[in-house]
Write a protein that holds these residues in place. Structure first.
Motif, PDB file in Angstrom:
ATOM      1  N   LEU A 198       0.576  -1.145  -0.083  1.00 58.63           N
ATOM      2  CA  LEU A 198       0.354  -0.118   0.044  1.00 58.63           C
ATOM      3  C   LEU A 198       1.026   1.197   0.166  1.00 58.63           C
ATOM      4  N   CYS A 254      -6.194   3.360   3.575  1.00 60.34           N
ATOM      5  CA  CYS A 254      -6.032   2.100   3.567  1.00 60.34           C
ATOM      6  C   CYS A 254      -5.667   1.444   4.876  1.00 60.34           C
ATOM      7  N   GLU A 255      -4.110   1.973   5.209  1.00 67.04           N
ATOM      8  CA  GLU A 255      -2.563   0.951   5.993  1.00 67.04           C
ATOM      9  C   GLU A 255      -3.677   1.104   7.450  1.00 67.04           C
ATOM     10  N   LEU A 266      -6.514   0.200   8.653  1.00 65.71           N
ATOM     11  CA  LEU A 266      -7.898  -0.840   8.369  1.00 65.71           C
ATOM     12  C   LEU A 266      -6.852  -2.334   8.135  1.00 65.71           C
TER      13      LEU A 266
END
Length: 181
Positions: A16, A39-40, A42
């Motif tokens: 990511l 998004c990391e 998550l």
């Protein structure tokens, strides 16, 4: 399964990160790159939920659960710092931005090491909190000695990192000849 998920989270973190920075600087899509970078956290949430469900479903608490807690603590304390550090270097290398400042020498380096130590304290506090919550959750019904051992490991990391910071304070790193500190 927990170990595989920890490995997947670590690999996913770097994928990511590379994708987000690539989108931001190579593809010139800074908003999409930022969205990918967001998004990391998550992944760590998924790890926390799966670890909790594993204990809820009757798994005996062991080293895998402790490792997950330390990984989450480390990510909370150092994740943003790592992304920001790499973003600065990517901006310099890929977009012609200014060269990021290093840790420095002398007092500046010692101060930098103490700031990193503070992050280690935060990482340990998060891990200790997660581990203590797991210990309370399991209660007297299970053997929690492994989780308590991981708590000691987190405290040991704080102590070792403090020794590193003290060393940089007592014996400051000197600038190479011809370079101003």
């Amino acid at each position: 399964m927990i170990v595989a998920l920890i490995i997947a989270c670590e690999v996913g973190f770097w994928i990511l990160l590379a994708a987000g920075l690539g989108l931001r600087y190579l593809a010139k899509m800074p908003r999409l790159g930022a969205a990918v970078l967001l998004c990391e956290p998550l992944m760590e949430l998924v790890l926390l939920v799966v670890t909790t469900l594993d204990l809820k479903n009757g798994a005996a608490p062991d080293w895998k659960h402790g490792l997950a807690a330390l990984y989450i603590g480390y990510t909370v304390a150092y994740g943003h710092y790592t992304i920001k550090w790499l973003d600065g270097h990517a901006a310099h290398r890929l977009a012609g931005g200014p060269k990021p400042a290093g840790a420095g020498y002398g007092k500046a380096r010692a101060a930098h090491e103490w700031r990193l130590w503070t992050r280690t304290v935060i990482a340990a506090a998060v891990a200790l909190g997660l581990l203590q919550t797991a210990i309370w959750y399991v209660g007297d019904a299970g053997d929690v000695s492994s989780l308590k051992a991981w708590q000691f490991a987190a405290l040991r990391a704080v102590g070792i990192h403090a020794l590193v910071a003290v060393a940089y304070t007592v014996w400051p790193k000197k600038a190479p000849a011809g370079q101003v500190s």
